[in-house]
Scaffold this motif. Sequence first.
Motif, mmCIF file in Angstrom:
data_model
loop_
_atom_site.group_PDB
_atom_site.id
_atom_site.type_symbol
_atom_site.label_atom_id
_atom_site.label_comp_id
_atom_site.label_asym_id
_atom_site.label_seq_id
_atom_site.Cartn_x
_atom_site.Cartn_y
_atom_site.Cartn_z
ATOM 1 N N CYS A 29 0.863 -1.175 0.000
ATOM 2 C CA CYS A 29 0.000 0.000 0.000
ATOM 3 C C CYS A 29 0.901 1.227 0.000
ATOM 4 C CB CYS A 29 -0.877 0.049 1.247
ATOM 5 S SG CYS A 29 -2.006 -1.316 1.434
ATOM 6 N N LYS A 30 0.568 2.198 -0.798
ATOM 7 C CA LYS A 30 1.307 3.456 -0.789
ATOM 8 C C LYS A 30 0.537 4.481 0.021
ATOM 9 C CE LYS A 30 3.966 2.968 -4.955
ATOM 10 N NZ LYS A 30 4.525 3.632 -6.098
ATOM 11 N N VAL A 31 1.269 5.307 0.731
ATOM 12 C CA VAL A 31 0.666 6.369 1.519
ATOM 13 C C VAL A 31 0.530 7.593 0.632
ATOM 14 C CG1 VAL A 31 0.902 7.821 3.564
ATOM 15 C CG2 VAL A 31 1.704 5.445 3.623
ATOM 16 N N GLY A 32 -0.695 8.136 0.551
ATOM 17 C CA GLY A 32 -0.950 9.321 -0.258
ATOM 18 C C GLY A 32 -0.492 10.590 0.445
ATOM 19 N N GLU A 33 -0.628 11.702 -0.252
ATOM 20 C CA GLU A 33 -0.187 12.993 0.273
ATOM 21 C C GLU A 33 -0.873 13.372 1.575
ATOM 22 O OE1 GLU A 33 -0.322 16.127 -2.615
ATOM 23 O OE2 GLU A 33 0.620 14.883 -4.154
ATOM 24 N N LYS A 34 -2.097 12.923 1.772
ATOM 25 C CA LYS A 34 -2.850 13.234 2.991
ATOM 26 C C LYS A 34 -2.687 12.148 4.054
ATOM 27 C CE LYS A 34 -6.342 16.016 0.679
ATOM 28 N NZ LYS A 34 -7.773 16.209 0.473
ATOM 29 N N GLY A 35 -1.754 11.224 3.851
ATOM 30 C CA GLY A 35 -1.520 10.158 4.820
ATOM 31 C C GLY A 35 -2.490 8.998 4.712
ATOM 32 N N GLN A 36 -3.253 8.954 3.632
ATOM 33 C CA GLN A 36 -4.258 7.911 3.471
ATOM 34 C C GLN A 36 -3.678 6.701 2.751
ATOM 35 O OE1 GLN A 36 -6.897 10.493 1.281
ATOM 36 N NE2 GLN A 36 -8.311 10.610 3.019
ATOM 37 N N ILE A 37 -4.212 5.521 3.096
ATOM 38 C CA ILE A 37 -3.874 4.302 2.380
ATOM 39 C C ILE A 37 -5.164 3.648 1.890
ATOM 40 C CG2 ILE A 37 -1.761 3.840 3.695
ATOM 41 C CD1 ILE A 37 -3.371 1.626 5.159
ATOM 42 N N VAL A 38 -5.036 2.790 0.902
ATOM 43 C CA VAL A 38 -6.170 2.008 0.421
ATOM 44 C C VAL A 38 -5.930 0.566 0.856
ATOM 45 C CG1 VAL A 38 -7.388 1.156 -1.609
ATOM 46 C CG2 VAL A 38 -6.575 3.517 -1.548
ATOM 47 N N ILE A 39 -6.894 0.003 1.566
ATOM 48 C CA ILE A 39 -6.797 -1.393 1.982
ATOM 49 C C ILE A 39 -7.168 -2.250 0.768
ATOM 50 C CG2 ILE A 39 -7.676 -3.158 3.553
ATOM 51 C CD1 ILE A 39 -8.357 -0.808 5.478
ATOM 52 N N PRO A 40 -6.290 -3.159 0.358
ATOM 53 C CA PRO A 40 -6.572 -3.970 -0.827
ATOM 54 C C PRO A 40 -7.899 -4.731 -0.716
ATOM 55 C CG PRO A 40 -4.287 -4.231 -0.167
ATOM 56 C CD PRO A 40 -4.980 -3.466 0.929
ATOM 57 N N LYS A 41 -8.551 -4.910 -1.853
ATOM 58 C CA LYS A 41 -9.865 -5.552 -1.907
ATOM 59 C C LYS A 41 -9.846 -6.928 -1.248
ATOM 60 C CE LYS A 41 -13.494 -7.067 -5.015
ATOM 61 N NZ LYS A 41 -13.896 -7.333 -6.382
ATOM 62 N N GLU A 42 -8.823 -7.727 -1.519
ATOM 63 C CA GLU A 42 -8.752 -9.070 -0.936
ATOM 64 C C GLU A 42 -8.712 -8.997 0.596
ATOM 65 O OE1 GLU A 42 -6.190 -13.233 -1.086
ATOM 66 O OE2 GLU A 42 -5.330 -11.434 -1.995
ATOM 67 N N ALA A 43 -7.985 -8.040 1.142
ATOM 68 C CA ALA A 43 -7.910 -7.877 2.595
ATOM 69 C C ALA A 43 -9.273 -7.474 3.156
ATOM 70 C CB ALA A 43 -6.856 -6.832 2.966
ATOM 71 N N ARG A 44 -9.963 -6.561 2.453
ATOM 72 C CA ARG A 44 -11.297 -6.147 2.903
ATOM 73 C C ARG A 44 -12.266 -7.321 2.888
ATOM 74 N NH1 ARG A 44 -10.368 -2.043 -0.943
ATOM 75 N NH2 ARG A 44 -12.182 -2.749 -2.102
ATOM 76 N N GLU A 45 -12.149 -8.173 1.886
ATOM 77 C CA GLU A 45 -13.031 -9.341 1.791
ATOM 78 C C GLU A 45 -12.719 -10.363 2.883
ATOM 79 O OE1 GLU A 45 -12.383 -10.609 -2.243
ATOM 80 O OE2 GLU A 45 -13.871 -9.201 -3.038
#
Length: 70
Positions: free
Chosen positions: A13-29
């Motif tokens: 996961c890459k950290v965006g400019e605002k410190g946000q990350i995206v949790i991968p779809k497989e992990a969310r599932e």
Amino acid sequence: MEVGKGKYMFGICKVGEKGQIVIPKEAREVFNIKAGDSLILFGDVKKGLALVKADVVAGVADNVLGESND
């Protein structure tokens, strides 16, 4: 990708400019994470970071503290 019984590696996961990350779809599932769920972020400078669903932590607290008889 499951790398052992109950152990997963979901990628990077890459950290965006605002410190946000995206949790991968497989992990969310796998962990049943839905929009609007609350996550608690724990950190240890030697071991790293961990995200845990807030309802899981509440369940642990209920087990440790027991039912209230108020």
